[in-house]
Motif scaffolding. Sequence first.
Motif, PDB file in Angstrom:
ATOM      1  N   THR A 239       0.800  -1.222   0.000  1.00 60.54           N
ATOM      2  CA  THR A 239       0.000   0.000   0.000  1.00 60.54           C
ATOM      3  C   THR A 239       0.831   1.270   0.000  1.00 60.54           C
ATOM      4  OG1 THR A 239      -0.172  -0.042   2.412  1.00 60.54           O
ATOM      5  CG2 THR A 239      -1.943  -1.118   1.152  1.00 60.54           C
ATOM      6  N   ALA A 240       2.097   1.181   0.416  1.00 60.22           N
ATOM      7  CA  ALA A 240       2.928   2.383   0.462  1.00 60.22           C
ATOM      8  C   ALA A 240       4.390   1.996   0.616  1.00 60.22           C
ATOM      9  CB  ALA A 240       2.512   3.275   1.629  1.00 60.22           C
ATOM     10  N   ASP A 241       5.250   2.862   0.144  1.00 58.45           N
ATOM     11  CA  ASP A 241       6.687   2.763   0.395  1.00 58.45           C
ATOM     12  C   ASP A 241       7.018   3.937   1.290  1.00 58.45           C
ATOM     13  OD1 ASP A 241       7.547   0.518  -1.342  1.00 58.45           O
ATOM     14  OD2 ASP A 241       6.700   1.798  -2.905  1.00 58.45           O
ATOM     15  N   ILE A 242       7.426   3.639   2.523  1.00 56.53           N
ATOM     16  CA  ILE A 242       7.612   4.703   3.504  1.00 56.53           C
ATOM     17  C   ILE A 242       9.012   4.665   4.094  1.00 56.53           C
ATOM     18  CG2 ILE A 242       5.162   4.719   4.110  1.00 56.53           C
ATOM     19  CD1 ILE A 242       5.950   3.210   6.685  1.00 56.53           C
ATOM     20  N   SER A 243       9.362   5.746   4.759  1.00 60.67           N
ATOM     21  CA  SER A 243      10.617   5.811   5.502  1.00 60.67           C
ATOM     22  C   SER A 243      10.290   5.883   6.983  1.00 60.67           C
ATOM     23  CB  SER A 243      11.417   7.052   5.101  1.00 60.67           C
ATOM     24  OG  SER A 243      11.789   6.983   3.751  1.00 60.67           O
ATOM     25  N   LEU A 244      10.895   5.010   7.759  1.00 67.74           N
ATOM     26  CA  LEU A 244      10.730   5.053   9.208  1.00 67.74           C
ATOM     27  C   LEU A 244      11.806   5.961   9.780  1.00 67.74           C
ATOM     28  CD1 LEU A 244      10.056   1.280   9.939  1.00 67.74           C
ATOM     29  CD2 LEU A 244       8.405   3.126   9.709  1.00 67.74           C
ATOM     30  N   VAL A 245      11.398   6.897  10.598  1.00 65.34           N
ATOM     31  CA  VAL A 245      12.309   7.877  11.160  1.00 65.34           C
ATOM     32  C   VAL A 245      12.542   7.546  12.631  1.00 65.34           C
ATOM     33  CG1 VAL A 245      12.630  10.336  11.646  1.00 65.34           C
ATOM     34  CG2 VAL A 245      11.472   9.620   9.549  1.00 65.34           C
ATOM     35  N   ASP A 246      13.804   7.608  13.051  1.00 63.46           N
ATOM     36  CA  ASP A 246      14.140   7.377  14.450  1.00 63.46           C
ATOM     37  C   ASP A 246      13.632   8.557  15.275  1.00 63.46           C
ATOM     38  OD1 ASP A 246      15.234   6.922  16.937  1.00 63.46           O
ATOM     39  OD2 ASP A 246      17.296   6.763  16.234  1.00 63.46           O
ATOM     40  N   PRO A 247      12.668   8.336  16.178  1.00 61.81           N
ATOM     41  CA  PRO A 247      12.125   9.443  16.970  1.00 61.81           C
ATOM     42  C   PRO A 247      13.199  10.181  17.767  1.00 61.81           C
ATOM     43  CG  PRO A 247      10.829   7.454  17.307  1.00 61.81           C
ATOM     44  CD  PRO A 247      12.039   7.069  16.509  1.00 61.81           C
ATOM     45  N   LYS A 248      14.218   9.470  18.225  1.00 64.15           N
ATOM     46  CA  LYS A 248      15.276  10.109  19.007  1.00 64.15           C
ATOM     47  C   LYS A 248      16.029  11.136  18.175  1.00 64.15           C
ATOM     48  CE  LYS A 248      15.904   6.212  22.092  1.00 64.15           C
ATOM     49  NZ  LYS A 248      16.784   5.125  22.511  1.00 64.15           N
ATOM     50  N   ALA A 249      16.164  10.883  16.868  1.00 69.13           N
ATOM     51  CA  ALA A 249      16.857  11.830  15.996  1.00 69.13           C
ATOM     52  C   ALA A 249      16.094  13.143  15.899  1.00 69.13           C
ATOM     53  CB  ALA A 249      17.039  11.227  14.604  1.00 69.13           C
ATOM     54  N   LEU A 250      14.796  13.109  16.183  1.00 66.60           N
ATOM     55  CA  LEU A 250      13.967  14.313  16.145  1.00 66.60           C
ATOM     56  C   LEU A 250      13.688  14.869  17.535  1.00 66.60           C
ATOM     57  CD1 LEU A 250      11.347  13.114  13.520  1.00 66.60           C
ATOM     58  CD2 LEU A 250      13.393  14.486  13.125  1.00 66.60           C
ATOM     59  N   GLY A 251      14.338  14.277  18.529  1.00 61.74           N
ATOM     60  CA  GLY A 251      14.121  14.732  19.901  1.00 61.74           C
ATOM     61  C   GLY A 251      12.787  14.290  20.466  1.00 61.74           C
ATOM     62  N   LYS A 252      12.230  13.233  19.917  1.00 60.08           N
ATOM     63  CA  LYS A 252      10.930  12.729  20.376  1.00 60.08           C
ATOM     64  C   LYS A 252      11.114  11.428  21.142  1.00 60.08           C
ATOM     65  CE  LYS A 252       8.594  15.812  18.025  1.00 60.08           C
ATOM     66  NZ  LYS A 252       7.819  16.835  18.626  1.00 60.08           N
TER      67      LYS A 252
END
Length: 97
Positions: A49-62
Amino acid sequence: MIDDLDRRILGALQKNNRLSFSELADLVGSSAASCMRRVNKLRAEGVITADISLVDPKALGKSLTVVVTVELDRERLDLVDDFNRAMRGRKKSLNAT
């Protein structure tokens, strides 16, 4: 109908959807042309259904967000009230940080 090769392709793509068809073919034991046809078919049929990128929450301060469902026995209103008070107090302490 999804067969064993489709399942292997989907498993490999779930781990790394940036594989070339040649790399994918090596991983699943098929040809690049077959992998390309199958991936295109899986996309067309809505299996992929989709090609997505998983983002490391820690890299965004989350931090990690978790959704939890809790069921309480309504016969013990004292326990329900205790739980509600504890959750309201916890929410305030989390927002303060």
